[in-house]
Every structure is written in structure tokens, then in C-alpha cells.
Design a protein around this motif. Structure first.
Motif, short mmCIF file in Angstrom:
data_model
loop_
_atom_site.label_atom_id
_atom_site.label_comp_id
_atom_site.label_asym_id
_atom_site.label_seq_id
_atom_site.Cartn_x
_atom_site.Cartn_y
_atom_site.Cartn_z
N PRO A 1 53.05 -75.28 -54.50
CA PRO A 1 52.64 -76.17 -53.40
C PRO A 1 51.55 -75.52 -52.56
O PRO A 1 51.83 -74.73 -51.68
CB PRO A 1 53.94 -76.33 -52.61
N TRP A 2 50.31 -75.86 -52.86
CA TRP A 2 49.20 -75.17 -52.20
C TRP A 2 49.04 -75.64 -50.76
O TRP A 2 48.69 -74.88 -49.88
CB TRP A 2 47.89 -75.44 -52.93
N HIS A 3 49.27 -76.95 -50.55
CA HIS A 3 48.91 -77.54 -49.28
C HIS A 3 49.63 -78.87 -49.20
O HIS A 3 50.10 -79.39 -50.21
CB HIS A 3 47.39 -77.77 -49.28
N LYS A 4 49.74 -79.37 -48.03
CA LYS A 4 50.32 -80.72 -47.89
C LYS A 4 49.49 -81.72 -48.69
O LYS A 4 48.29 -81.85 -48.47
CB LYS A 4 50.31 -81.10 -46.41
N GLY A 5 50.10 -82.36 -49.65
CA GLY A 5 49.40 -83.36 -50.44
C GLY A 5 48.47 -82.78 -51.48
O GLY A 5 47.68 -83.50 -52.06
N ALA A 6 48.53 -81.49 -51.71
CA ALA A 6 47.64 -80.88 -52.70
C ALA A 6 48.45 -80.16 -53.76
O ALA A 6 48.13 -79.05 -54.17
CB ALA A 6 46.67 -79.91 -52.03
N PHE B 1 61.95 -69.73 -49.95
CA PHE B 1 62.53 -68.99 -48.82
C PHE B 1 61.66 -69.02 -47.57
O PHE B 1 62.16 -69.05 -46.47
CB PHE B 1 62.78 -67.54 -49.22
N LEU B 2 60.34 -68.99 -47.77
CA LEU B 2 59.46 -68.81 -46.61
C LEU B 2 58.70 -70.08 -46.24
O LEU B 2 57.70 -70.04 -45.54
CB LEU B 2 58.46 -67.68 -46.88
N GLY B 3 59.16 -71.23 -46.76
CA GLY B 3 58.62 -72.49 -46.25
C GLY B 3 57.30 -72.93 -46.84
O GLY B 3 56.64 -73.77 -46.23
N GLY B 4 56.88 -72.43 -48.00
CA GLY B 4 55.66 -72.92 -48.63
C GLY B 4 54.48 -72.91 -47.69
O GLY B 4 54.15 -71.88 -47.12
N TRP B 5 53.86 -74.09 -47.50
CA TRP B 5 52.68 -74.14 -46.61
C TRP B 5 53.07 -74.43 -45.18
O TRP B 5 52.19 -74.71 -44.35
CB TRP B 5 51.69 -75.18 -47.12
N MET B 6 54.36 -74.42 -44.86
CA MET B 6 54.79 -74.74 -43.49
C MET B 6 54.36 -73.64 -42.52
O MET B 6 54.52 -72.46 -42.80
CB MET B 6 56.32 -74.83 -43.44
N PRO B 7 53.82 -74.04 -41.37
CA PRO B 7 53.48 -73.02 -40.37
C PRO B 7 54.74 -72.39 -39.77
O PRO B 7 55.83 -72.93 -39.89
CB PRO B 7 52.71 -73.79 -39.31
N PHE B 8 54.55 -71.25 -39.15
CA PHE B 8 55.66 -70.54 -38.52
C PHE B 8 55.94 -71.14 -37.15
O PHE B 8 55.03 -71.22 -36.32
CB PHE B 8 55.31 -69.06 -38.40
N HIS B 9 57.16 -71.56 -36.93
CA HIS B 9 57.52 -72.18 -35.66
C HIS B 9 58.69 -71.45 -35.03
O HIS B 9 59.59 -71.01 -35.71
CB HIS B 9 57.92 -73.65 -35.87
N VAL B 10 58.63 -71.34 -33.71
CA VAL B 10 59.78 -70.82 -32.97
C VAL B 10 60.25 -71.95 -32.07
O VAL B 10 59.46 -72.51 -31.30
CB VAL B 10 59.39 -69.59 -32.12
N ALA B 11 61.52 -72.31 -32.21
CA ALA B 11 62.03 -73.43 -31.43
C ALA B 11 61.88 -73.14 -29.94
O ALA B 11 62.23 -72.06 -29.47
CB ALA B 11 63.50 -73.68 -31.77
N GLY B 12 61.30 -74.10 -29.22
CA GLY B 12 61.17 -73.94 -27.78
C GLY B 12 59.79 -73.52 -27.33
O GLY B 12 59.33 -73.93 -26.27
N LEU B 13 59.09 -72.72 -28.14
CA LEU B 13 57.76 -72.27 -27.74
C LEU B 13 56.72 -73.28 -28.23
O LEU B 13 56.09 -73.10 -29.26
CB LEU B 13 57.45 -70.90 -28.35
N ASP B 14 56.52 -74.36 -27.47
CA ASP B 14 55.69 -75.44 -27.96
C ASP B 14 54.22 -75.03 -28.07
O ASP B 14 53.53 -75.42 -29.00
CB ASP B 14 55.84 -76.67 -27.06
N GLY B 15 53.75 -74.26 -27.09
CA GLY B 15 52.34 -73.84 -27.13
C GLY B 15 52.06 -73.00 -28.36
O GLY B 15 51.10 -73.24 -29.10
N PHE B 16 52.95 -72.05 -28.61
CA PHE B 16 52.83 -71.19 -29.79
C PHE B 16 52.84 -72.02 -31.07
O PHE B 16 51.99 -71.87 -31.96
CB PHE B 16 53.99 -70.19 -29.77
N ILE C 1 47.03 -74.11 -46.61
CA ILE C 1 46.71 -73.21 -47.72
C ILE C 1 46.64 -71.77 -47.26
O ILE C 1 47.03 -70.85 -47.98
CB ILE C 1 45.40 -73.65 -48.41
N VAL C 2 46.20 -71.59 -46.00
CA VAL C 2 46.16 -70.23 -45.45
C VAL C 2 47.58 -69.70 -45.30
O VAL C 2 47.88 -68.56 -45.66
CB VAL C 2 45.44 -70.23 -44.09
N TRP C 3 48.47 -70.57 -44.81
CA TRP C 3 49.87 -70.16 -44.69
C TRP C 3 50.43 -69.80 -46.05
O TRP C 3 51.08 -68.77 -46.22
CB TRP C 3 50.71 -71.29 -44.08
N PHE C 4 50.18 -70.68 -47.03
CA PHE C 4 50.77 -70.46 -48.34
C PHE C 4 50.26 -69.15 -48.94
O PHE C 4 51.03 -68.30 -49.39
CB PHE C 4 50.46 -71.63 -49.27
#
Lengths: 159, 366
Positions: B125-130, B283-298, B308-311
Motif C-alpha cells: 500500500p504505497w498511498h491512499k488510493g495508489a 503493525f505500523l499503519g501503512g501510509w497512515m500518519p502518526f497521530h497522538v490522541a488529543g494533540l490536534d495541532g500535532f 507515500i513519505v510515511w510509508f
């Protein structure tokens, strides 16, 4: 201890030793690299140990005088016949016959850097130096003459 | 959680637009054929490019682990042209045909290995929709496709008609078939956690948090088992006894030369990448960005980094972990390899899967 507890301990011990290995290699990974980048660092970080034997040379004092009494011990000590000392005799003021050095020839190509000649020399007239960049294109250029024209035995005789 | 970012970088509108435009000027069959052709070329190019990058990375990382610098002369600072130069060299080499080998199988084997590797490569999974191959049973498909490679290795060893290649191939076959078990079980563990087998589905199920955080301690254990088994699958040290240089010269590819050898070499590095890529997906969420619950700005900042950069970032991180393992541990003997799998990893992975199922049923995962 039962077989089963041993088996469970096997997991822990195995994981522990593997982690020790990983920690060690990560330390090496982060350490400063030991590679010498030779031609580039020739004038900067190049380190040759002081006792490294690269080529034979004669010891000269400030006036350009050597300490060789032309005894030929180095020539006899050499297993390879690398050194050839040419000497002559002359009478000194008191009428005694004395040997003096005419020419000191050294064949770098057949030297095996065993240091027997330096150990044999009673006057510390020769030593090994650190000049290791000795590659030449012709074999004849490896025949070195270590004595200098016009250089005579230093007044003190020995070092 | 706000999941608008899922659509932000989606390539689906773009690919859909391209498809519609093509359909406007030619029949749909032709359009699909053309798209397939272009995607195939892109996959092969990416495959070759990534192999070059991985070989360069391996050399530098290996050098650093041995307290030296690695290639740094060809192509100015950093030795960036070293691997391209090696690629050109291998392309110009002669492919030698052995007189007493089984010609058909001998020449088929490298293509089987590279085929298995390219097919599993296309599932990443390179990217969303790719995503190129996105089946309902994607994970299953990857496991099946990557198993073709062992067939190629066995054939290579058999058809070369040499003792070294045969011993190497049989070792490799025994090892890969064994480790496929714990690999499959850990993959199933993550399928249990995600609730789907489709690769895009697994990635999207991690929008609320990567699996390694959602499954906490169980997922971490599964991740470690996956890394060990995946390293064995890719035939890389400490499990490189199939090509143990000291005993078998080069193992199953001893008799190969030129680009046929190059195929084995390419496949080895890309299998490393695929192992890491599947680990990233599971395990590491493919192309999903890293999120911390609660830190909306981050989280918002993280969303601006394309998938693709994440992946690639996460995959290369896992590749680095695998290289770290490879350059730390000494090679295992064949009986040690099988003991590790059958007595330790397999029971542990079965236990992990059971615990994960119980956790999932009672809602003990995040």
C-alpha cells in the motif's frame, strides 16, 4: 528444575543475550569510524606508529656528520645481503691506521625490515624511519646510498 | 476522531479522471490495457530503483556496524554511483549455460524468484488510493505469492547439478517452509486485530491508531516474531545458511552468472523491502500518519505529510531494524534454525494469536 521451567527460562535467557548483542552493535554503529582515508589524510590525520619500520636511514647530527665507524657489523648481521659497506683506511695524526666509511649502500627491494642491522650497530649510526611511501617504477631506484658526499664521522664518534 | 485526512491525499480522483479521459478517446478495454502497461512499467522501475537504494543502504549500514565507512569513492562524496556502476557491470556480464545442468529449469528458476518478488511487491500500500493489487484476501495473496520464490530457489539448486547449490537449496527450502508458519500465524494475529484481510482495509482500520499501539504488548511480541520470521523468509543473516559462504560458496545461486545471478540478488533485497513493507502495513499503519490522541495541532501537521513519505519512511525504518539484526548475530546452524522455529517461535506465535483473539473478543484492545 523441571523441563518446562527450563524451557520458559530459555525464552528469557535467549531474548536477554540477543538484546545484549543488539546493544553492542548499536554502540559500534554510533561510534566514530576507524577507517583511515589514506591519500586524503596524508597531511592531516594520518598516524604511523613511531616504531614502524619503513626504510633504513642514517643518523646525521646538526653538522651533517654521521656516526658510522665502518665496522661492517650491520652488513654481517643482514640475512639478505641488503647492506654493503665500502670502507677505506687512512693514517691519522698519530700514525694509527683507521677505517673510515666511503659508501653505505642499502637495497630497499631486498630488505625484510627485521631490524637486525640496527640492533647490531654499536654506535647507533642507522635507524628505521617512518617514510613508508617507497613505491617506484624501476627496481634500480630501490638501490639507495645512505651515506652523504662530504659527510665525515662525527667528532664524538658515537651518539 | 476527525478522519477527513483520509480523503485529503487520496489519489482516487486523479486515477479516476485519467481512466475517464482515456475511455473518452478509446474503447474501455484498450484504456485498461494501456493503464495496466503503464503501471507495470512503473512497478518494474520502482523495483529496480529500490533495489539500488537498498543495496547502497545495506553497504553503508553494514559498514557503520563494522565501524568503517562503506563505499564513498565512486561518484564523489558518499559513493552514490557505486551501486549504479555495479548494476551496469552485471548487465554486461555473460550468462553462462552449464553443459550438464537441466537447461529449462536452470533458466526458469531466477524468473520464478523474481516473479514471486514482483507480485508481492505490487501488493504494497504505497498511498491512499495508489495500491496496485488490492484483493479482498490481499494478505493471503501476498503469503501465497511470496511462497513461489522458494520453488525457484529449490529449482535453482536442483537444476545446477552441483553439490553446493543442492545443499543450499534444501536448507533454504526447509527453513522457509518452517518459518512461513510463524510468519503466517503472526499475520493472522494482525488480521484478527484489524478484522479484514484486504491490505487497504487493514491500513484504513488503523486510522485511529497503529496496530502496534492498539494491540499493545501482544502486538509488540507479534511484531518481533514477524521480524525474525520475515528475516528468515528473505534468506538473510542470521538465517543465511542457504548461502553460507564458508561452506557452500554462494549456496543455491553458485552456478549462476550475469543477470540471472542479478535476479537472485535483486529478489533478495526486494524481499527484504517487501518483508519490511508488510510489517509496516500490518503493525505500523501503512501510509497512515502518526497521530497522538488529543494533540490536534500535532496531528494536523502530521496530516500534511503525504502517505507515500510515511510509508517509505516507516518501511526503511523496519529495513534498518532488519539490517541491525543481520549485522549483529552470527549465522545459525540448520538444527538451531529449526529448533528456534519449531520449539520457540511457533508455540509463541500460536499463544500470541490466542491471546490476541481473547483480547479482541473481550474488547481489551484500543
Amino acid at each position: 528444575m523441571s523441563k518446562f521451567t527450563e524451557y520458559i527460562k530459555g525464552y528469557w535467557n535467549g531474548t536477554g543475550t540477543l538484546l545484549v548483542g543488539l546493544r553492542t552493535s548499536m554502540r559500534v554503529f554510533l561510534r566514530k569510524k576507524v577507517t583511515e582515508q589514506y591519500p586524503e589524510n596524508r597531511h592531516t590525520t594520518l598516524h604511523i606508529p613511531e616504531r614502524h619500520r619503513a626504510t633504513l636511514e642514517m643518523v646525521y647530527d646538526e653538522e651533517g656528520h654521521h656516526h658510522c665507524i665502518a665496522c661492517g657489523l650491520c652488513q654481517m648481521a643482514c640475512p639478505n645481503g641488503t647492506i654493503r659497506v665500502t670502507s677505506a683506511t687512512k693514517e691519522d695524526a698519530e700514525g694509527k691506521k683507521k677505517k673510515y666509511l666511503v659508501k653505505y649502500e642499502y637495497d630497499l627491494g631486498s630488505c625484510m625490515f627485521c631490524q637486525l642491522c640496527v640492533n647490531a650497530c654499536p654506535h647507533g649510526a642507522i635507524r628505521f624511519s617512518n617514510h613508508f611511501e617507497n613505491a617506484v617504477f624501476e627496481r634500480e631506484k630501490l638501490l639507495l646510498t645512505l651515506s652523504r658526499e662530504g659527510s665525515v664521522l662525527a667528532a664524538s664518534g658515537s651518539k | 476522531m476527525n478522519q477527513a485526512f483520509l480523503d485529503y491525499y487520496s489519489l482516487e480522483p486523479l486515477t479516476g479522471w485519467i481512466h475517464r479521459t482515456l475511455c473518452g478517446v478509446m474503447p474501455e478495454d484498450w484504456a485498461v490495457f494501456l493503464e495496466g502497461l503503464v503501471i507495470g512499467v512503473v512497478i518494474l522501475l520502482a523495483y529496480a530503483l529500490l533495489a539500488v537504494v537498498l543495496i547502497y543502504m545495506e553497504r553503508r549500514v553494514c559498514g557503520a556496524f563494522q565501524c568503517r565507512i562503506g563505499p564513498n569513492r565512486v561518484g564523489g562524496r558518499g559513493g552514490l554511483l557505486q551501486v549504479p556502476a555495479d548494476v551496469l557491470k552485471i548487465l554486461t556480464k555473460e550468462i553462462i549455460r552449464l553443459k550438464k545442468s537441466d537447461h529449462l529449469l536452470y533458466e526458469l528458476a531466477p524468473y520464478l524468484v523474481i516473479l514471486a518478488s514482483v507480485v508481492s511487491f505490487s501488493c504494497l500500500p504505497w498511498h491512499k488510493g495508489a495500491q496496485v493489487l488490492d484483493l479482498e484476501i490481499g494478505v493471503f495473496f501476498v503469503l501465497a505469492a511470496s511462497s513461489i520464490g522458494v520453488l525457484g530457489i529449490l529449482l535453482a539448486g536442483w537444476s545446477s547439478n552441483s553439490k553446493y547449490t543442492l545443499i543450499g537449496a534444501v536448507r533454504s527450502g526447509a527453513m522457509i517452509i518452517s518459518y512461513e508458519l510463524s510468519l503466517g500465524i503472526t499475520v493472522l494475529t494482525m488480521v484478527v486485530l484489524s478484522g479484514t484481510m484486504s491490505i487497504s482495509g487493514i491500513v484504513e482500520s488503523q486510522a485511529g491508531g497503529w496496530n502496534i499501539f492498539r494491540g499493545h504488548i501482544v502486538a509488540v511480541v507479534a511484531f518481533i516474531i514477524y521480524l525474525i520470521a520475515g528475516n528468515a523468509e528473505a534468506n538473510r543473516g542470521p538465517f543465511d545458511l542457504a548461502e553460507a559462504e564458508q561452506e557452500l560458496t554462494a549456496g543455491y545461486h553458485t552456478e549462476y552468472s550475469g543477470m540471472h545471478f542479478g535476479f537472485f540478488y535483486l529478489a533478495e533485497y526486494l524481499n527484504l523491502f517487501i518483508t519490511a513493507g508488510i510489517a509496516t502495513t500490518l503493525f505500523l499503519g501503512g501510509w497512515m500518519p502518526f497521530h497522538v490522541a488529543g494533540l490536534d495541532g500535532f496531528n494536523a501537521v502530521m496530516d500534511y505529510i503525504p502517505g507515500i513519505v510515511w510509508f517509505l519512511g516507516k518501511t526503511f525504518f523496519v529495513v534498518f531494524l532488519l539490517m541491525w539484526i543481520r549485522w549483529t548475530f552470527p549465522r545459525l546452524r540448520i538444527d538451531q534454525v529449526l529448533t528456534l522455529e519449531w520449539k520457540y517461535l511457533m508455540p509463541l506465535s500460536l499463544l500470541v494469536m490466542m491471546v490476541m483473539t481473547v483480547f479482541k473478543v473481550f474488547g481489551l484492545v484500543f
